[in-house]
Scaffold this motif. Structure first.
Motif, PDB file in Angstrom:
ATOM      1  N   HIS A 117      36.968  26.551  71.125  1.00 30.64           N
ATOM      2  CA  HIS A 117      36.665  24.720  71.505  1.00 30.64           C
ATOM      3  C   HIS A 117      37.863  25.006  72.477  1.00 30.64           C
ATOM      4  CE1 HIS A 117      34.701  23.430  67.648  1.00 30.64           C
ATOM      5  NE2 HIS A 117      34.709  24.650  67.353  1.00 30.64           N
ATOM      6  N   LEU A 118      38.375  26.291  73.034  1.00 27.59           N
ATOM      7  CA  LEU A 118      39.551  25.732  73.798  1.00 27.59           C
ATOM      8  C   LEU A 118      38.867  26.440  75.256  1.00 27.59           C
ATOM      9  CD1 LEU A 118      42.532  27.669  71.560  1.00 27.59           C
ATOM     10  CD2 LEU A 118      41.640  25.028  72.200  1.00 27.59           C
ATOM     11  N   ALA A 119      39.675  25.896  76.328  1.00 21.70           N
ATOM     12  CA  ALA A 119      38.786  26.361  77.189  1.00 21.70           C
ATOM     13  C   ALA A 119      40.545  26.885  78.210  1.00 21.70           C
ATOM     14  CB  ALA A 119      38.464  26.155  78.462  1.00 21.70           C
ATOM     15  N   PHE A 120      40.787  28.069  78.667  1.00 20.44           N
ATOM     16  CA  PHE A 120      41.742  28.200  79.552  1.00 20.44           C
ATOM     17  C   PHE A 120      41.624  28.256  81.171  1.00 20.44           C
ATOM     18  CE2 PHE A 120      42.345  29.209  75.169  1.00 20.44           C
ATOM     19  CZ  PHE A 120      43.232  29.181  74.712  1.00 20.44           C
ATOM     20  N   SER A 137      36.876  18.489  68.044  1.00 16.19           N
ATOM     21  CA  SER A 137      35.022  20.109  67.545  1.00 16.19           C
ATOM     22  C   SER A 137      34.154  18.321  66.997  1.00 16.19           C
ATOM     23  CB  SER A 137      35.062  20.312  66.096  1.00 16.19           C
ATOM     24  OG  SER A 137      35.508  19.441  64.937  1.00 16.19           O
ATOM     25  N   SER A 138      33.027  18.868  66.774  1.00 17.16           N
ATOM     26  CA  SER A 138      31.525  18.332  66.510  1.00 17.16           C
ATOM     27  C   SER A 138      32.378  17.608  65.262  1.00 17.16           C
ATOM     28  CB  SER A 138      30.644  19.128  66.612  1.00 17.16           C
ATOM     29  OG  SER A 138      30.603  20.006  65.824  1.00 17.16           O
ATOM     30  N   SER A 198      43.794  30.060  66.371  1.00 15.23           N
ATOM     31  CA  SER A 198      42.872  30.686  66.463  1.00 15.23           C
ATOM     32  C   SER A 198      41.276  30.417  65.559  1.00 15.23           C
ATOM     33  CB  SER A 198      43.163  32.499  65.121  1.00 15.23           C
ATOM     34  OG  SER A 198      43.564  32.018  63.945  1.00 15.23           O
ATOM     35  N   GLU A 199      41.775  29.688  63.920  1.00 17.29           N
ATOM     36  CA  GLU A 199      40.148  29.418  63.572  1.00 17.29           C
ATOM     37  C   GLU A 199      39.798  28.338  64.802  1.00 17.29           C
ATOM     38  OE1 GLU A 199      40.643  27.479  60.456  1.00 17.29           O
ATOM     39  OE2 GLU A 199      42.621  29.208  59.971  1.00 17.29           O
ATOM     40  N   ALA A 223      33.758  23.255  76.893  1.00 15.54           N
ATOM     41  CA  ALA A 223      35.038  23.728  75.051  1.00 15.54           C
ATOM     42  C   ALA A 223      35.384  22.275  75.635  1.00 15.54           C
ATOM     43  CB  ALA A 223      35.560  24.475  75.417  1.00 15.54           C
ATOM     44  N   GLU A 224      35.924  21.622  73.735  1.00 18.90           N
ATOM     45  CA  GLU A 224      36.298  20.407  73.691  1.00 18.90           C
ATOM     46  C   GLU A 224      37.580  20.225  74.763  1.00 18.90           C
ATOM     47  OE1 GLU A 224      33.868  20.906  70.428  1.00 18.90           O
ATOM     48  OE2 GLU A 224      35.078  22.272  71.896  1.00 18.90           O
ATOM     49  N   LEU A 225      38.616  21.451  74.566  1.00 23.74           N
ATOM     50  CA  LEU A 225      39.986  21.161  74.715  1.00 23.74           C
ATOM     51  C   LEU A 225      40.519  21.780  75.991  1.00 23.74           C
ATOM     52  CD1 LEU A 225      42.380  21.257  71.346  1.00 23.74           C
ATOM     53  CD2 LEU A 225      42.056  19.012  74.061  1.00 23.74           C
TER      54      LEU A 225
END
Length: 432
Positions: free
Chosen positions: A126-129, A394-395, A121-122, A87-89
Motif C-alpha cells: 500500500h506504499l509507493a516510494f 487500504s480498500s 511490513s504487512e 498505492a494509497e500512501l
C-alpha cells in the motif's frame, strides 16, 4: 548503542503557535518550547513536530474539504522507484542539495524499516516510494532551532520551498497528502511535521551515519500517524514539573493516556499501592522544599539510578490527578496497569512531561521510545498504526468497521495533530 542521557530529544510543535501548549518552566534541562514528535541529530534520536511555514493546512483553513473513503493523493510525471503509483500512501524522499549518503539512507528506510517492521511490513504493497533531488545550491532556510533537550539543535527548513520544489517536478493533487522525508547535510537533529527533516552529517562516515539513524525515518513517520514519543523532556532544576504538552492534549495522542491507561488496560492499582520505586516517596512530601530537594544535587540536577532513570521529585501548583499530591515523581517506571493488553503496562510520564501515561517502561521497549535502541513498535503503537493503515490507506477504509475510527481520527487530526491534517483518505484535503 548510545546512552539515553546524551540523546537530543526533540519535538517542538507548531501547536504552540496557537497558544495551546505550555512549556516546563524555565529549567536548564527542559526544552524551551513544548515538544511533540521526533527526530535525530546524527548522534541521538529524538523528536520535533512542527513546520516553519509553508502551506500545511489547518482545519480552519478555507479551501479544504473532508475526505471520503478511497480519496487518495495522485502523483503524475514522477514514477515511484518502489511500489505502485496506485498505492494509497505516497512517501517522498527528498535530497536537499546533495545530502551525503542519501541513497544509502533511503534504501535503509525502505527495505530495513518499512519492509521489515510490522505493521508497515504487512501493508508494504500500500506504499509507493519516490525520490527527488531538490535544489542546486538554493537556500531552503535550513537551520538548527536550538529547541532540543540539553541545548541540542533540531533541523528545520522552509516547508513551502520544499513543496514548491516537489510541485515543479511532479503533478500532485494534494501536496499535504504526501509523506515527505527530506535529508540535508547537517549536524543538527531532525524534526517531524508536515515535512520530516533528517540531518546527514558529511563529517561522519557512512557506517556511523546509518547507525545513528537506525529506525529514525519510521519513528518520525509514526508521528504523522498520531504517535507521540515516550521519553521525558528533561528536568527543571528549580524543581518545577516539566509539563510538556498539557494533559488534555498529550493524552489525546494515540499511544498516550491518563491515569490507568484505559485505552489499553481494564484497571489499575491505586496511588496508595504505588510503592515499588525510588520515587514512590514523592507524593508523601507535603512542602515544596521537601519535594524539590529530594534526590537533587546542589545545582538542581536530579540523581539517576544505574539505568539512567531519574530518582527525584517535581512540584506543581496543581495536584496530580493520580497521586493527588503537588509533589510527584519526575518520571515513573512502576507499572500501575492491571488486565492490560499483551505487552503493555501503564507508566508515569510521556509527551515530554510527567502529565501523561505511556504503555512501556524503557528505551528498548519501543521504536517510539528509542528508535536506535529498539527493533519494533510497542503493542499499543503497533495497534494504532494498524488501525490507521487499514482505515485510512487500504480498500477497507469504506467498510462499516472503519466508519467510527475514521470520524474519530479526522477529529484527532483537526484538533491535535495541527501540523499534519491528512493521512491517506483520513482528514481534510485541498479543495482543488
Amino acid at each position: 548503542m548510545m546512552s539515553p542521557c546524551i540523546r537530543t530529544l526533540l519535538l517542538m510543535v507548531s501547536i504552540c503557535l496557537l497558544s495551546a501548549c505550555s512549556g516546563g518552566g524555565g529549567g536548564d534541562d527542559s526544552p524551551s518550547s513544548p515538544p511533540g514528535s521526533s527526530s535525530t541529530d546524527n548522534g541521538s534520536s529524538g523528536d520535533s513536530g512542527g513546520s516553519n511555514g509553508g502551506d500545511s493546512g489547518g482545519s480552519g483553513n478555507t479551501g479544504t474539504t473532508g475526505l471520503l473513503p478511497g480519496d487518495y493523493v495522485s502523483v503524475g510525471n514522477c514514477v515511484p522507484f518502489e511500489g505502485s503509483e496506485n498505492a494509497e500512501l505516497k512517501i517522498f524522499f527528498l535530497n536537499i542539495n546533495d545530502a551525503p549518503y542519501f541513497d544509502e539512507l533511503v534504501n535503509n528506510a525502505v527495505f530495513e524499516q518499512f519492509q521489515a517492521i510490522p505493521p508497515f511490513s504487512e501493508y508494504f504493497s500500500h506504499l509507493a516510494f519516490y525520490q527527488l533531488d531538490v535544489g542546486s545550491g538554493e537556500d531552503f532556510n535550513c537551520k538548527g532551532t536550538n529547541q532540543g533537550l540539553n541545548g541540542g539543535d533540531l533541523l528545520q527548513c522552509d516547508d513551502e520551498k520544499i513543496h514548491q520544489e516537489i510541485l515543479a517536478q511532479c503533478d500532485v493533487s494534494d501536496i499535504n497528502g504526501l509523506i515527505k522525508v527530506a535529508f540535508a547535510d547537517s549536524p543538527n537533529g531532525g524534526s517531524a511535521g508536515e515535512v520530516i527533516y533528517v540531518g546527514s552529517n558529511s563529517n561522519l562516515d557512512q557506517e556511523t551515519v546509518l547507525e545513528k539513524q537506525t529506525n529514525t525515518v519510521i519513528h518520525e513517520v509514526g508521528h504523522n500517524f498520531g504517535l507521540a514519543d515516550f521519553y521525558g523532556g528533561g528536568i527543571n532544576k528549580n524543581g518545577d514539573a516539566v509539563e510538556g504538552w498539557p494533559s488534555e492534549r498529550s493524552r489525546e495522542w494515540r499511544n498516550l493516556d491518563g491515569p490507568g491507561c484505559s485505552k489499553w488496560c481494564n484497571s489499575f492499582k491505586p496511588a496508595s499501592e504505588y510503592t515499588q520505586s525510588e520515587t514512590s516517596v514523592c507524593p508523601t512530601l507535603t512542602t515544596r522544599d521537601q519535594c524539590v530537594s529530594h534526590n537533587r544535587l546542589e545545582d538542581g540536577d536530579c540523581t539517576k539510578d544505574e539505568n539512567g532513570v531519574y530518582q527525584c521529585c517535581a512540584w506543581s501548583e496543581t495536584p496530580d490527578d493520580y497521586f493527588g499530591s503537588n509533589c510527584a515523581p519526575v518520571w515513573g517506571t512502576e507499572d500501575i496497569g492491571l488486565d492490560c493488553e499483551a505487552g503493555a503496562g501503564c507508566f508515569y510520564g510521556g509527551a515530554y512531561g510527567n502529565n501523561s501515561w505511556r504503555p512501556v517502561k524503557s528505551w528498548e521497549d519501543s521504536i517510539m521510545y528509542g528508535p536506535d535502541d529498539s527493533t519494533a513498535f510497542d503493542s499499543v503503537s503497533e495497534r494504532e498504526l494498524r488501525k490507521a493503515l487499514t482505515c485510512c490507506a487500504s480498500s477497507e477504509d469504506g467498510t462499516a468497521a472503519c466508519e467510527d475510527f475514521r470520524e474519530e481520527y479526522a477529529d484527532f487530526l483537526a484538533n491535535e495533530q495541527l501540523w499534519k491534517q491528512r493521512l491517506g483518505s483520513c482528514g481534510v484535503g485541498s479543495a482543488g
